[in-house]
Motif scaffolding. Structure first.
Motif, PDB file in Angstrom:
ATOM      1  N   VAL A  24       0.835  -1.208   0.000  1.00 17.35           N
ATOM      2  CA  VAL A  24       0.000   0.000   0.000  1.00 17.35           C
ATOM      3  C   VAL A  24       0.866   1.253   0.000  1.00 17.35           C
ATOM      4  O   VAL A  24       0.365   2.356   0.258  1.00 17.35           O
ATOM      5  N   ARG A  25       2.149   1.112  -0.290  1.00 19.39           N
ATOM      6  CA  ARG A  25       3.065   2.257  -0.282  1.00 19.39           C
ATOM      7  C   ARG A  25       2.576   3.341  -1.247  1.00 19.39           C
ATOM      8  O   ARG A  25       2.338   3.083  -2.428  1.00 19.39           O
ATOM      9  N   ASN A  26       2.434   4.542  -0.716  1.00 18.42           N
ATOM     10  CA  ASN A  26       2.024   5.711  -1.492  1.00 18.42           C
ATOM     11  C   ASN A  26       0.666   5.526  -2.180  1.00 18.42           C
ATOM     12  O   ASN A  26       0.402   6.098  -3.232  1.00 18.42           O
ATOM     13  N   GLN A  27      -0.211   4.701  -1.565  1.00 17.38           N
ATOM     14  CA  GLN A  27      -1.543   4.437  -2.120  1.00 17.38           C
ATOM     15  C   GLN A  27      -2.622   5.122  -1.282  1.00 17.38           C
ATOM     16  O   GLN A  27      -2.421   5.444  -0.110  1.00 17.38           O
ATOM     17  N   ASP A  28      -3.770   5.332  -1.927  1.00 15.50           N
ATOM     18  CA  ASP A  28      -4.954   5.854  -1.246  1.00 15.50           C
ATOM     19  C   ASP A  28      -5.731   4.663  -0.716  1.00 15.50           C
ATOM     20  O   ASP A  28      -6.341   3.902  -1.486  1.00 15.50           O
ATOM     21  N   VAL A  29      -5.720   4.456   0.593  1.00 20.95           N
ATOM     22  CA  VAL A  29      -6.257   3.239   1.202  1.00 20.95           C
ATOM     23  C   VAL A  29      -7.610   3.523   1.851  1.00 20.95           C
ATOM     24  O   VAL A  29      -7.762   4.484   2.606  1.00 20.95           O
ATOM     25  N   LEU A  46     -10.111  -2.817  13.214  1.00 23.31           N
ATOM     26  CA  LEU A  46     -10.022  -1.565  12.464  1.00 23.31           C
ATOM     27  C   LEU A  46      -8.791  -0.771  12.870  1.00 23.31           C
ATOM     28  O   LEU A  46      -8.038  -0.276  12.021  1.00 23.31           O
ATOM     29  N   LEU A  47      -8.553  -0.644  14.169  1.00 23.14           N
ATOM     30  CA  LEU A  47      -7.404   0.114  14.655  1.00 23.14           C
ATOM     31  C   LEU A  47      -6.085  -0.513  14.195  1.00 23.14           C
ATOM     32  O   LEU A  47      -5.154   0.191  13.776  1.00 23.14           O
ATOM     33  N   ILE A  48      -6.007  -1.842  14.251  1.00 23.62           N
ATOM     34  CA  ILE A  48      -4.781  -2.527  13.842  1.00 23.62           C
ATOM     35  C   ILE A  48      -4.572  -2.390  12.336  1.00 23.62           C
ATOM     36  O   ILE A  48      -3.452  -2.173  11.861  1.00 23.62           O
ATOM     37  N   LEU A  49      -5.654  -2.488  11.565  1.00 28.84           N
ATOM     38  CA  LEU A  49      -5.551  -2.330  10.117  1.00 28.84           C
ATOM     39  C   LEU A  49      -5.073  -0.929   9.740  1.00 28.84           C
ATOM     40  O   LEU A  49      -4.214  -0.757   8.862  1.00 28.84           O
ATOM     41  N   VAL A  50      -5.643   0.084  10.402  1.00 29.47           N
ATOM     42  CA  VAL A  50      -5.232   1.465  10.128  1.00 29.47           C
ATOM     43  C   VAL A  50      -3.755   1.647  10.438  1.00 29.47           C
ATOM     44  O   VAL A  50      -2.994   2.222   9.644  1.00 29.47           O
ATOM     45  N   ASN A  51      -3.325   1.134  11.582  1.00 25.73           N
ATOM     46  CA  ASN A  51      -1.929   1.288  11.968  1.00 25.73           C
ATOM     47  C   ASN A  51      -0.999   0.494  11.058  1.00 25.73           C
ATOM     48  O   ASN A  51       0.127   0.930  10.764  1.00 25.73           O
ATOM     49  N   SER A  57       3.472   2.833   4.924  1.00 22.57           N
ATOM     50  CA  SER A  57       3.701   4.038   4.104  1.00 22.57           C
ATOM     51  C   SER A  57       2.556   4.353   3.152  1.00 22.57           C
ATOM     52  O   SER A  57       2.771   4.800   2.028  1.00 22.57           O
ATOM     53  N   ALA A  58       1.319   4.100   3.596  1.00 19.33           N
ATOM     54  CA  ALA A  58       0.170   4.503   2.788  1.00 19.33           C
ATOM     55  C   ALA A  58       0.119   6.034   2.697  1.00 19.33           C
ATOM     56  O   ALA A  58       0.435   6.737   3.660  1.00 19.33           O
ATOM     57  N   ARG A  59      -0.290   6.550   1.534  1.00 15.72           N
ATOM     58  CA  ARG A  59      -0.324   7.997   1.339  1.00 15.72           C
ATOM     59  C   ARG A  59      -1.472   8.621   2.122  1.00 15.72           C
ATOM     60  O   ARG A  59      -1.327   9.665   2.748  1.00 15.72           O
ATOM     61  N   ARG A  60      -2.651   7.998   2.066  1.00 14.99           N
ATOM     62  CA  ARG A  60      -3.813   8.480   2.804  1.00 14.99           C
ATOM     63  C   ARG A  60      -4.652   7.287   3.228  1.00 14.99           C
ATOM     64  O   ARG A  60      -4.833   6.344   2.464  1.00 14.99           O
ATOM     65  N   ILE A  61      -5.170   7.337   4.462  1.00 15.56           N
ATOM     66  CA  ILE A  61      -5.965   6.235   4.998  1.00 15.56           C
ATOM     67  C   ILE A  61      -7.352   6.771   5.356  1.00 15.56           C
ATOM     68  O   ILE A  61      -7.482   7.673   6.190  1.00 15.56           O
ATOM     69  N   THR A  62      -8.359   6.204   4.729  1.00 10.86           N
ATOM     70  CA  THR A  62      -9.745   6.581   5.008  1.00 10.86           C
ATOM     71  C   THR A  62     -10.449   5.401   5.652  1.00 10.86           C
ATOM     72  O   THR A  62     -10.477   4.301   5.083  1.00 10.86           O
ATOM     73  N   ALA A  63     -11.009   5.619   6.830  1.00  7.87           N
ATOM     74  CA  ALA A  63     -11.781   4.582   7.516  1.00  7.87           C
ATOM     75  C   ALA A  63     -13.252   4.769   7.146  1.00  7.87           C
ATOM     76  O   ALA A  63     -13.847   5.807   7.446  1.00  7.87           O
ATOM     77  N   MET A  91      -8.599   7.319  19.554  1.00  7.36           N
ATOM     78  CA  MET A  91      -7.918   6.069  19.204  1.00  7.36           C
ATOM     79  C   MET A  91      -7.720   5.957  17.695  1.00  7.36           C
ATOM     80  O   MET A  91      -6.650   5.550  17.224  1.00  7.36           O
ATOM     81  N   LEU A  92      -8.736   6.324  16.919  1.00  4.23           N
ATOM     82  CA  LEU A  92      -8.615   6.270  15.466  1.00  4.23           C
ATOM     83  C   LEU A  92      -7.551   7.245  14.964  1.00  4.23           C
ATOM     84  O   LEU A  92      -6.766   6.934  14.067  1.00  4.23           O
ATOM     85  N   THR A  93      -7.523   8.429  15.570  1.00  2.95           N
ATOM     86  CA  THR A  93      -6.539   9.434  15.160  1.00  2.95           C
ATOM     87  C   THR A  93      -5.121   8.975  15.475  1.00  2.95           C
ATOM     88  O   THR A  93      -4.211   9.093  14.646  1.00  2.95           O
ATOM     89  N   VAL A  94      -4.930   8.438  16.678  1.00  2.00           N
ATOM     90  CA  VAL A  94      -3.600   7.963  17.069  1.00  2.00           C
ATOM     91  C   VAL A  94      -3.167   6.780  16.204  1.00  2.00           C
ATOM     92  O   VAL A  94      -1.981   6.643  15.857  1.00  2.00           O
ATOM     93  N   ALA A  95      -4.121   5.928  15.811  1.00  2.93           N
ATOM     94  CA  ALA A  95      -3.781   4.773  14.972  1.00  2.93           C
ATOM     95  C   ALA A  95      -3.260   5.211  13.613  1.00  2.93           C
ATOM     96  O   ALA A  95      -2.497   4.475  12.974  1.00  2.93           O
ATOM     97  N   GLY A  96      -3.694   6.407  13.152  1.00  3.27           N
ATOM     98  CA  GLY A  96      -3.154   6.915  11.895  1.00  3.27           C
ATOM     99  C   GLY A  96      -4.168   7.218  10.820  1.00  3.27           C
ATOM    100  O   GLY A  96      -3.801   7.406   9.658  1.00  3.27           O
TER     101      GLY A  96
END
Length: 330
Positions: A24-29, A46-51, A57-63, A91-96
């Protein structure tokens, strides 16, 4: 578009190990995870997946969270309680996470809990579309709020459909209303220790008003009309059943319960199936309902909200506005 593979392993002590099966490097996830009957496990996944995506190195992570866990706990109800919804946001914010897409938050103010952008999609266009297509006499209907907290949601739906609305006022202190004095043909509310002035006590009659039963008071006219009882979450059925029974006693031809998130805990669906006052139970699929539970009720109708989230994901990825989704059903 195919889903990326994710490997989930649950250990003997119920800890989870999650590994992304693709780069997922540099990808919109976009990570899709809603609440379910195993809500705490879903939240940790969800928290573990986001982290994991952040560490990769995902570019952007959308939950994408159709039903946000703990959203009803958005304020402190007791002096030693917690504002759990705020904790989940942290928690979601800290996860990334960089962006959140959800639907019908219990309280719009919850968006302020997040330091990241939140798109709170609406189920209202979907509900309106269902009503127009499946309820022939909907133009004669009344949209009902089962408590004062849902008035803004109900008035918005009634305005869109150009319908009347009604309100159920709940008196939690007592099921018995204050006395009402009838004087000279006029009905006036009065205190138990104060009576309106009159020349003769014989002219005063204390009556129990019919519009107040079981601590519920109907504000509005539903006689001879179908009713839509609308709320964001359908979990425990007791209040919905009491409201439906009150509306039928007041002359409603039929009562349909509409909600965005059909949690339907325990035997909630069975209780609503046995209630003769409720004719239909209409929810979306933001909260997964097991097939065996769906078969328990002939009244349950499930609307598909996946097209709304799919379009929101497409527009977010392409940098387009999602305002279109607030007004147009898909």
């Amino acid at each position: 578009m195919t889903l990326a593979p994710v490997h989930v392993k649950t250990h003997a002590n119920h800890e989870k190990t999650i590994e992304l099966g693709v780069s997922v490097r540099n990808q919109d996830v976009f990570i899709i995870q809603s609440g379910s009957d195993n809500i705490n496990d879903d939240l940790m996944e969800l928290l573990i997946l986001v982290n994991s995506a952040r560490s990769s190195s995902a570019r952007r992570i959308t939950a994408v969270i159709p039903f946000l866990p703990y959203s009803k706990q958005s304020k402190k109800k007791k002096s030693r309680g917690a504002i759990t919804a705020k904790l989940i946001a942290n928690m979601l914010t800290v996860a990334g996470v960089d962006h959140i897409i959800t639907m019908d938050l219990h309280s719009d103010q919850m968006q302020g809990f997040f330091s990241k952008p939140v798109d709170n999609l609406l189920s209202e266009p979907l509900l309106c579309k269902y009503i127009r297509e499946h309820v022939r006499d909907y133009r004669d209907a009344v949209v009902v709020s089962k408590n004062a907290g849902g008035v803004s949601r109900v008035t918005s739906l009634s305005d869109r459909l150009k319908l009347d609305f009604a309100l159920i006022h709940q008196d939690n202190t007592s099921a018995v209303p204050p006395p009402v004095a009838a004087t000279n043909g006029f009905v006036k509310p009065c205190m138990a220790t104060r009576l309106p002035p009159t020349d003769s006590l014989a002219e005063i009659e204390v009556i129990a008003p019919e519009w107040h039963e079981d601590g519920l008071q109907l504000v509005g006219d539903v006689h001879g009309r179908p009713c839509f009882v609308v709320d964001d979450v359908l979990d425990k059925p007791a209040t919905f059943i009491a409201v439906a029974q009150l509306l039928v006693r007041r002359g409603a031809t039929r009562v349909m319960v509409l909600a965005t998130h059909g949690i339907l805990s325990s035997d909630a669906l069975a209780q609503m199936e046995q209630c003769d006052a409720i004719h239909d139970v209409i929810v979306t699929n933001t909260y997964p309902i097991a097939p065996e539970k769906r078969q328990m009720s002939s009244k349950l109708r499930v609307m598909d909200a996946s097209a709304v989230f799919a379009e929101a994901i497409r527009r977010t990825h392409n940098g387009e506005s999602i305002s279109y989704l607030f007004h147009t059903p898909l």
